[in-house]
Design an enzyme around this catalytic site. Structure first.
Site, PDB file in Angstrom:
ATOM      1  N   SER A   8       6.085  -2.392  -6.907  1.00 60.14           N
ATOM      2  CA  SER A   8       5.782  -0.606  -6.445  1.00 60.14           C
ATOM      3  C   SER A   8       7.118  -0.552  -5.504  1.00 60.14           C
ATOM      4  CB  SER A   8       5.272  -0.569  -5.159  1.00 60.14           C
ATOM      5  OG  SER A   8       4.596   0.456  -4.292  1.00 60.14           O
ATOM      6  N   HIS A  32       5.671   1.314 -10.646  1.00 55.75           N
ATOM      7  CA  HIS A  32       4.606   1.743  -9.752  1.00 55.75           C
ATOM      8  C   HIS A  32       5.412   3.201  -8.620  1.00 55.75           C
ATOM      9  CE1 HIS A  32       0.281   2.422  -8.232  1.00 55.75           C
ATOM     10  NE2 HIS A  32       1.039   1.711  -7.180  1.00 55.75           N
ATOM     11  N   ASP A  34       4.378   5.462  -5.815  1.00 59.22           N
ATOM     12  CA  ASP A  34       3.218   6.263  -4.877  1.00 59.22           C
ATOM     13  C   ASP A  34       4.261   6.916  -4.393  1.00 59.22           C
ATOM     14  OD1 ASP A  34       0.795   3.836  -4.196  1.00 59.22           O
ATOM     15  OD2 ASP A  34       2.970   2.335  -4.342  1.00 59.22           O
ATOM     16  N   MET A  36       2.963   9.844  -2.010  1.00 61.29           N
ATOM     17  CA  MET A  36       1.556  10.510  -0.493  1.00 61.29           C
ATOM     18  C   MET A  36       1.778  11.495   0.261  1.00 61.29           C
ATOM     19  SD  MET A  36       1.367   6.869   0.997  1.00 61.29           S
ATOM     20  CE  MET A  36       1.457   5.057   0.220  1.00 61.29           C
ATOM     21  N   HIS A  65       1.125   6.529  -8.789  1.00 61.52           N
ATOM     22  CA  HIS A  65       0.167   7.185  -7.876  1.00 61.52           C
ATOM     23  C   HIS A  65       0.560   7.738  -6.831  1.00 61.52           C
ATOM     24  CE1 HIS A  65      -2.484   4.347  -5.024  1.00 61.52           C
ATOM     25  NE2 HIS A  65      -3.249   5.376  -5.288  1.00 61.52           N
ATOM     26  N   MET A  67      -0.911  10.119  -4.482  1.00 59.74           N
ATOM     27  CA  MET A  67      -2.061   9.896  -3.051  1.00 59.74           C
ATOM     28  C   MET A  67      -2.039  11.268  -2.992  1.00 59.74           C
ATOM     29  SD  MET A  67      -1.646   5.998  -2.194  1.00 59.74           S
ATOM     30  CE  MET A  67      -0.187   6.051  -2.723  1.00 59.74           C
ATOM     31  N   MET A 136      -8.315  -0.084  -6.131  1.00 58.63           N
ATOM     32  CA  MET A 136      -7.339  -0.051  -5.416  1.00 58.63           C
ATOM     33  C   MET A 136      -7.648  -1.434  -4.564  1.00 58.63           C
ATOM     34  SD  MET A 136      -5.157   2.247  -4.963  1.00 58.63           S
ATOM     35  CE  MET A 136      -4.308   1.350  -3.390  1.00 58.63           C
ATOM     36  N   GLY A 141      -2.003   4.257   1.554  1.00 57.97           N
ATOM     37  CA  GLY A 141      -1.051   4.465   2.487  1.00 57.97           C
ATOM     38  C   GLY A 141      -0.163   4.138   3.450  1.00 57.97           C
ATOM     39  N   PHE A 142      -0.042   2.431   2.785  1.00 54.35           N
ATOM     40  CA  PHE A 142       0.510   1.651   3.122  1.00 54.35           C
ATOM     41  C   PHE A 142       0.962   0.564   2.584  1.00 54.35           C
ATOM     42  CE2 PHE A 142      -1.043   3.833   7.064  1.00 54.35           C
ATOM     43  CZ  PHE A 142       0.188   4.299   7.003  1.00 54.35           C
ATOM     44  N   GLY A 143       2.281  -0.494   2.561  1.00 52.47           N
ATOM     45  CA  GLY A 143       2.438  -1.331   1.725  1.00 52.47           C
ATOM     46  C   GLY A 143       2.018  -2.499   3.077  1.00 52.47           C
ATOM     47  N   ASP A 174      -3.985  -2.896  -7.161  1.00 49.49           N
ATOM     48  CA  ASP A 174      -2.753  -2.494  -6.053  1.00 49.49           C
ATOM     49  C   ASP A 174      -3.590  -2.944  -5.090  1.00 49.49           C
ATOM     50  OD1 ASP A 174      -0.644  -1.315  -5.030  1.00 49.49           O
ATOM     51  OD2 ASP A 174      -1.787   1.151  -5.661  1.00 49.49           O
ATOM     52  N   GLY A 175      -2.316  -3.562  -4.511  1.00 51.49           N
ATOM     53  CA  GLY A 175      -2.674  -3.579  -2.631  1.00 51.49           C
ATOM     54  C   GLY A 175      -3.002  -5.559  -2.071  1.00 51.49           C
ATOM     55  N   GLY A 176      -1.696  -5.707  -1.343  1.00 53.12           N
ATOM     56  CA  GLY A 176      -2.082  -7.037  -1.721  1.00 53.12           C
ATOM     57  C   GLY A 176      -1.818  -8.033  -2.252  1.00 53.12           C
ATOM     58  N   GLY A 196       4.309  -5.070  -4.048  1.00 54.12           N
ATOM     59  CA  GLY A 196       5.648  -4.476  -3.333  1.00 54.12           C
ATOM     60  C   GLY A 196       5.826  -5.337  -2.307  1.00 54.12           C
ATOM     61  N   SER A 197       5.400  -5.815  -1.560  1.00 53.24           N
ATOM     62  CA  SER A 197       6.071  -6.582  -0.641  1.00 53.24           C
ATOM     63  C   SER A 197       6.155  -8.233  -0.985  1.00 53.24           C
ATOM     64  CB  SER A 197       4.677  -7.021   0.479  1.00 53.24           C
ATOM     65  OG  SER A 197       4.196  -5.631   1.125  1.00 53.24           O
TER      66      SER A 197
END
Ligand code: DX5
Ligand code: ZN
Length: 218
Positions: A8, A32, A34, A36, A65, A67, A136, A141-143, A174-176, A196-197
């Site tokens: 991401s 990916h 993102d 927003m 993606h 948002m 999701m 909204g946030f990584g 997607d996410g975590g 991402g992270s």
């Protein structure tokens, strides 16, 4: 099918986007992206001109993606900027049939996504229309947020439905996503892993991709 990994862009250093993407280009399967709007989610990331400037720097698939509350208006613009696929939120388009048509008319692949509290039933009728179902696993909204394990049930339901009906949609999560949570999502039936992270947020993103890929081996 083999698991695919999409880093991401949100977690990259925006002052060095081309370098950051170039570093992982050979070891990932897509990017990916993102977007927003500060309205659908309480954050603003980047827009069309950033995507347009990045496009000639990489051959990677741009998985966008959105948002956003009004994504369809921008489909031709995302296509012109170099995007390959747009994924929109079911929360802004309870009946996305015409959006799917508009995306395809613009020359884009089309995906649907749902937030953690939104039930699988909201997207189920539209699965035949999509190339991608993004589940999701954090609130968008946030990584850097923690994976919400409850969403794995939706991945399992999606896998069963897509296989039983012989549909073409990929299941993306997607996410975590880390090697640990990615393994859980793979077992539940996900095909595409956004991180991402766990990739751009790491000192060695290439090594981080390898660690994630090793965890996703069937
Ligand atoms: C969140 C975005 C994600 C985000 C994931 O709104 O949709 O793509 O970048 O970040 P990590 O992998 O850090 O949870
Ligand atoms: Zn995303």
């Amino acid at each position: 099918m083999a698991a695919r990994i999409y880093p991401s862009l949100l977690a990259a250093d925006f002052a060095q986007l081309a370098d950051q993407v170039g570093r992982v280009e050979e070891v990932v399967d897509g990017l990916h992206v993102d977007v927003m709007d500060g309205h659908f989610v309480p954050n603003i990331s980047f827009g069309l001109s950033v995507i347009e400037d990045l496009r000639p720097k990489t051959g990677l698939w741009f998985d966008t993606h959105l948002m956003m509350t009004n994504p369809a208006f921008f489909f031709p613009h995302f296509k012109a900027a170099g995007c390959d696929m747009v994924t929109v939120h079911i929360e802004v388009a309870p009946d996305p049939s015409s959006m799917a048509e508009q995306a395809r008319a613009a020359g884009l692949k089309f995906g649907l996504t749902l937030n953690p509290p939104t039930p699988f039933a909201a997207v189920e009728p539209f699965l035949p229309l999509v190339d991608n179902l993004l589940v999701m696993s954090v609130y968008p909204g946030f990584g850097g947020q923690s994976f919400i394990p409850d969403v794995l049930r939706k991945v399992e339901r999606a896998r069963e439905t897509i296989d039983a009906e012989g549909l073409a949609a990929d299941i993306q999560i997607d996410g975590g996503i880390t090697p640990e949570t990615g393994r859980l999502a793979r077992a539940a039936g996900a095909d595409i892993f956004v991180a991402g992270s766990a990739i751009f947020g790491q000192p060695d993103p290439v090594e981080a991709v390898a660690a994630l890929r090793a965890a996703l081996k069937d």
